[in-house]
Design a protein around this motif. Structure first.
Motif, mmCIF file in Angstrom:
data_model
loop_
_atom_site.group_PDB
_atom_site.id
_atom_site.type_symbol
_atom_site.label_atom_id
_atom_site.label_comp_id
_atom_site.label_asym_id
_atom_site.label_seq_id
_atom_site.Cartn_x
_atom_site.Cartn_y
_atom_site.Cartn_z
ATOM 1 N N ALA A 145 60.314 -14.628 -15.720
ATOM 2 C CA ALA A 145 59.258 -15.335 -14.991
ATOM 3 C C ALA A 145 59.003 -16.684 -15.650
ATOM 4 O O ALA A 145 59.216 -16.853 -16.857
ATOM 5 C CB ALA A 145 57.975 -14.506 -14.970
ATOM 6 N N PHE A 146 58.553 -17.637 -14.841
ATOM 7 C CA PHE A 146 58.176 -18.965 -15.320
ATOM 8 C C PHE A 146 56.723 -19.206 -14.929
ATOM 9 O O PHE A 146 56.349 -19.023 -13.766
ATOM 10 C CB PHE A 146 59.068 -20.044 -14.700
ATOM 11 C CG PHE A 146 60.490 -20.015 -15.201
ATOM 12 C CD1 PHE A 146 60.922 -20.919 -16.154
ATOM 13 C CD2 PHE A 146 61.384 -19.073 -14.717
ATOM 14 C CE1 PHE A 146 62.229 -20.890 -16.613
ATOM 15 C CE2 PHE A 146 62.692 -19.033 -15.166
ATOM 16 C CZ PHE A 146 63.116 -19.944 -16.125
ATOM 17 N N VAL A 147 55.925 -19.604 -15.902
ATOM 18 C CA VAL A 147 54.518 -19.893 -15.654
ATOM 19 C C VAL A 147 54.291 -21.376 -15.909
ATOM 20 O O VAL A 147 54.502 -21.864 -17.029
ATOM 21 C CB VAL A 147 53.599 -19.054 -16.566
ATOM 22 C CG1 VAL A 147 52.137 -19.388 -16.295
ATOM 23 C CG2 VAL A 147 53.863 -17.566 -16.359
ATOM 24 N N HIS A 148 53.889 -22.101 -14.876
ATOM 25 C CA HIS A 148 53.631 -23.535 -15.022
ATOM 26 C C HIS A 148 52.205 -23.762 -15.516
ATOM 27 O O HIS A 148 51.248 -23.185 -14.979
ATOM 28 C CB HIS A 148 53.846 -24.251 -13.687
ATOM 29 C CG HIS A 148 55.295 -24.464 -13.353
ATOM 30 N ND1 HIS A 148 56.118 -23.443 -12.946
ATOM 31 C CD2 HIS A 148 56.065 -25.587 -13.389
ATOM 32 C CE1 HIS A 148 57.340 -23.920 -12.732
ATOM 33 N NE2 HIS A 148 57.334 -25.214 -12.988
ATOM 34 N N LEU A 149 52.068 -24.586 -16.537
ATOM 35 C CA LEU A 149 50.768 -24.912 -17.118
ATOM 36 C C LEU A 149 50.581 -26.423 -17.138
ATOM 37 O O LEU A 149 51.557 -27.183 -17.205
ATOM 38 C CB LEU A 149 50.673 -24.373 -18.555
ATOM 39 C CG LEU A 149 50.885 -22.864 -18.759
ATOM 40 C CD1 LEU A 149 50.951 -22.555 -20.250
ATOM 41 C CD2 LEU A 149 49.771 -22.075 -18.101
ATOM 42 N N ASP A 150 49.328 -26.846 -17.089
ATOM 43 C CA ASP A 150 49.042 -28.280 -17.251
ATOM 44 C C ASP A 150 49.285 -28.714 -18.690
ATOM 45 O O ASP A 150 49.684 -29.853 -18.956
ATOM 46 C CB ASP A 150 47.595 -28.578 -16.853
ATOM 47 C CG ASP A 150 47.355 -28.348 -15.368
ATOM 48 O OD1 ASP A 150 48.320 -28.521 -14.586
ATOM 49 O OD2 ASP A 150 46.231 -27.985 -14.997
ATOM 50 N N ALA A 151 49.028 -27.799 -19.628
ATOM 51 C CA ALA A 151 49.269 -28.058 -21.051
ATOM 52 C C ALA A 151 49.346 -26.723 -21.763
ATOM 53 O O ALA A 151 48.746 -25.728 -21.326
ATOM 54 C CB ALA A 151 48.150 -28.912 -21.647
ATOM 55 N N LEU A 152 50.104 -26.658 -22.848
ATOM 56 C CA LEU A 152 50.177 -25.428 -23.628
ATOM 57 C C LEU A 152 48.877 -25.241 -24.400
ATOM 58 O O LEU A 152 48.363 -26.199 -25.000
ATOM 59 C CB LEU A 152 51.358 -25.486 -24.603
ATOM 60 C CG LEU A 152 52.751 -25.511 -23.971
ATOM 61 C CD1 LEU A 152 53.815 -25.710 -25.051
ATOM 62 C CD2 LEU A 152 53.030 -24.221 -23.210
ATOM 63 N N PRO A 153 48.299 -24.039 -24.397
ATOM 64 C CA PRO A 153 47.048 -23.817 -25.136
ATOM 65 C C PRO A 153 47.281 -23.923 -26.648
ATOM 66 O O PRO A 153 48.301 -23.452 -27.158
ATOM 67 C CB PRO A 153 46.652 -22.394 -24.728
ATOM 68 C CG PRO A 153 47.939 -21.737 -24.337
ATOM 69 C CD PRO A 153 48.788 -22.817 -23.741
ATOM 70 N N ARG A 154 46.337 -24.547 -27.337
ATOM 71 C CA ARG A 154 46.504 -24.756 -28.781
ATOM 72 C C ARG A 154 45.251 -24.333 -29.545
ATOM 73 O O ARG A 154 44.150 -24.296 -29.000
ATOM 74 C CB ARG A 154 46.831 -26.228 -29.075
ATOM 75 C CG ARG A 154 48.144 -26.667 -28.436
ATOM 76 C CD ARG A 154 48.547 -28.074 -28.837
ATOM 77 N NE ARG A 154 49.801 -28.452 -28.189
ATOM 78 C CZ ARG A 154 51.005 -28.164 -28.663
ATOM 79 N NH1 ARG A 154 51.114 -27.501 -29.823
ATOM 80 N NH2 ARG A 154 52.100 -28.538 -28.018
ATOM 81 N N THR A 155 45.468 -24.020 -30.820
ATOM 82 C CA THR A 155 44.355 -23.685 -31.703
ATOM 83 C C THR A 155 43.686 -24.972 -32.185
ATOM 84 O O THR A 155 44.134 -26.081 -31.878
ATOM 85 C CB THR A 155 44.863 -22.894 -32.917
ATOM 86 O OG1 THR A 155 45.747 -23.737 -33.671
ATOM 87 C CG2 THR A 155 45.624 -21.644 -32.477
ATOM 88 N N VAL A 169 53.012 -13.930 -12.850
ATOM 89 C CA VAL A 169 53.128 -13.267 -11.551
ATOM 90 C C VAL A 169 54.604 -13.294 -11.199
ATOM 91 O O VAL A 169 55.142 -14.337 -10.844
ATOM 92 C CB VAL A 169 52.295 -13.984 -10.467
ATOM 93 C CG1 VAL A 169 52.487 -13.292 -9.121
ATOM 94 C CG2 VAL A 169 50.831 -14.009 -10.856
ATOM 95 N N TYR A 170 55.287 -12.162 -11.348
ATOM 96 C CA TYR A 170 56.729 -12.142 -11.142
ATOM 97 C C TYR A 170 57.062 -12.445 -9.696
ATOM 98 O O TYR A 170 56.505 -11.865 -8.776
ATOM 99 C CB TYR A 170 57.311 -10.788 -11.557
ATOM 100 C CG TYR A 170 57.165 -10.539 -13.036
ATOM 101 C CD1 TYR A 170 58.018 -11.166 -13.936
ATOM 102 C CD2 TYR A 170 56.153 -9.728 -13.524
ATOM 103 C CE1 TYR A 170 57.872 -10.967 -15.302
ATOM 104 C CE2 TYR A 170 56.002 -9.521 -14.882
ATOM 105 C CZ TYR A 170 56.868 -10.146 -15.769
ATOM 106 O OH TYR A 170 56.718 -9.958 -17.112
#
Length: 557
Positions: A145-155, A169-170
């Protein structure tokens, strides 16, 4: 031997990286000198030129001399029996020009089902990224599966935070899903959905694009071969990975080993409820009931009644007589539950009358937007152009597309020319399937003409059992204009009231006449039909288990 990160042996009891040496160690990876230099290092305990292999496993010697494997020293993971380095997948992803950020991780959203998931900040869609990876990596390293994000979440320190990544969501949520075109496709859909954990699987979708893999393929074929009584090899899926390809392969295998089917065919033979017999409509077959059968539910057995006679124009009473003999070979005695759409409703009604005359009980006769033959004869077809335009509009309705063409535009043409112009208009307005042509529309016109001759002389009897009309809420202007001249009861029951001893039970169904057995209206039709069948069973004294309560969503579609 267990070594430290600086290349020193560690004493027993302390963890270190496991190295393997000896005569069986390879010289390196074929065609990958950089990785070979990293993983295959000089062996100080053997002949010059010998190598040790750095496994990447963390291990320690125990006091009893056994070696305990503790895990990995790197990020390598094991998915479906293969070792995968997520960083290697990420490196290939980053080479795509639209990818500005990515992270590949293993998720186990269902116990025992580990899947590789790519989280990407990219302009390309999943299909393009999947193809990009397949050109450089083996199939087992391509994420499910590929999940598109606006930005990778960071600490707070700026590192990527994998704990906050969303579940995938497959198969994606923007897929265009087609309806099944036969009952094998309809049977395969819930099997695929359950195994893949995906809702809304369509016949043209790929098993692998929906998150499938070789291990799931083995489980799928085991179930399919058992439940559908076939013997497909797993290679079928790799030759063509869509559900439709699998269904076609099953049909081809069954047809090559089976005799020509009779008029009564099982559409959904399982379940504990009394069976429903769905009679063909104007055409000979029962494929138009695919979605209705699905949504009636797995506990409702359904048989289709096909028209195997040579003459489509033969009288309704003769067609019904043939079908009564056929269903009594399957179910010798009542109570019977019959239903049909359009022209077939007239045949189903006559079958019910003949069964009652033979002393049998007919607990349910369902008419799916069927107008009584008396009104049909009055409404009639004044000209061929009316038939052509009506059938063309039905095609557009099933495609859920608007369509504009009037009978007046075709009036001065011969029938063949009318058909050609109508098909051209359907194509220009993108209102028909690509394969729909003048031959199909012409055949449909001849079929309507034959069936009109079939019912034109028919005079219905009177039915003692329950007559149920499922009436389409959307009608054409021609139909509305005609019904407006009739009385309230004729409008309500479409002319069937004089032919039933009890009041006709009428249930409105959203949609056009040609669309009530198609998505999404068929869900409403199925729910109302289930409720009506339940009432009919109670009246007939059925003492078996009741069907599950009908809801808005009966079976995933």
């Amino acid at each position: 031997m267990s070594w430290t990160r600086t290349g020193e042996p560690v004493p027993a009891g302390l963890p270190g990286e496991l190295y393997i040496g000896g005569a069986g160690v390879a010289r390196g990876y074929l065609g990958r000198p950089a990785l070979s230099a990293e993983k295959f290092v000089p062996d100080p305990f053997a002949e010059p030129g010998s190598r040790m292999y750095r496994t990447g496993d963390s291990a320690r010697w125990q006091a009893d001399g056994d070696l305990m494997i503790l895990g990995r020293t790197d990020n390598q993971v094991k998915v479906r029996g293969y070792r995968v380095e997520p960083g290697e997948v990420e490196a290939v992803l980053r080479r795509h020009p639209s990818v500005s950020g990515c992270l590949v991780a293993v998720r186990e959203d269902r116990p025992g089902d580990r899947r590789l998931v790519a989280y990407v900040v990219a302009g390309a869609d999943a299909g393009e990224l999947r193809g990009h990876l397949r050109r450089a990596l083996p199939e087992y390293m391509v994420p499910d599966a590929f999940v598109h994000l606006d930005a990778l979440p960071r600490t707070r320190t700026g590192k990527v935070d994998p704990r906050t990544l969303p579940a995938p969501v497959y198969g994606g949520g923007d897929r265009r899903v087609d309806e099944p075109r036969n009952f094998v496709e309809a049977q395969l859909i819930p099997l695929w959905e359950e195994l893949l954990g995906v809702r809304g699987v369509g016949p043209r979708e790929s098993f692998f694009d929906l998150g499938g893999n070789s291990f799931l393929a083995l489980r799928l074929f085991t179930r399919v071969n058992r439940l559908l009584e076939c013997d497909l090899p797993v290679a079928t899926l790799f030759a063509g990975a869509t559900l439709r390809h699998m269904a076609d392969a099953i049909l081809e295998q069954k047809q090559s080993s089976a005799d020509a089917p009779g008029s009564v065919v099982p559409l959904q033979p399982n379940g504990t409820l009394p069976p429903v017999f769905l009679v063909h409509s104007a055409d000979r077959n029962v494929m138009g009931y695919v979605n209705l059968v699905r949504h009636l539910g797995p506990e409702q057995p359904v048989y289709g009644v096909r028209d195997t006679g040579e003459d489509l124009a033969r009288p309704v009473a003769r067609i019904a007589e043939e079908h009564v003999a056929a269903i009594r070979a399957v179910q010798p005695h009542g109570p019977y539950y019959l239903a049909s759409w359009s022209f077939g409703g007239i045949v189903a009604f006559e079958m019910a009358v003949q069964l009652e005359q033979a002393g049998e009980e007919v607990a349910f006769t369902g008419l799916l937007d069927t107008t009584a033959p008396g009104l049909m004869n009055e409404l009639g077809w004044e000209r061929d152009a009316d038939i052509v335009v009506s059938l063309a509009h039905d095609v557009a309705v099933r495609e859920r597309r608007p369509f504009r063409l009037s009978a007046e535009e075709l009036e001065e043409m011969e029938l063949d020319e009318q058909v050609r112009v109508a098909v051209q208009a359907l194509r220009e307005q993108d209102a028909a399937p690509a394969e729909y042509d003048a031959e199909r529309l012409g055949a449909a016109c001849r079929m309507v003409q034959d069936r009109t001759r079939s019912y034109s002389a028919y005079r219905p009897g009177r039915l003692s059992g329950t007559l149920v009309l499922f009436r389409a809420e959307v009608r054409t202007g021609r139909q509305d204009g005609f019904l407006a001249t009739r009385g309230a009861e004729e409008q309500h029951s479409l002319g069937w009231a004089p032919h039933a001893a009890a009041p006709v039970e009428v249930h409105p169904v959203p949609g056009h006449h040609a669309a009530i057995t198609a998505e999404p209206h068929v869900r409403v039709l199925a729910n109302r039909m289930r409720e009506s069948l339940e009432s009919a069973r109670r009246r007939a004294g059925w003492d078996g288990p009741a069907a599950e309560p009908a809801g808005e969503r009966v079976i995933p579609a």
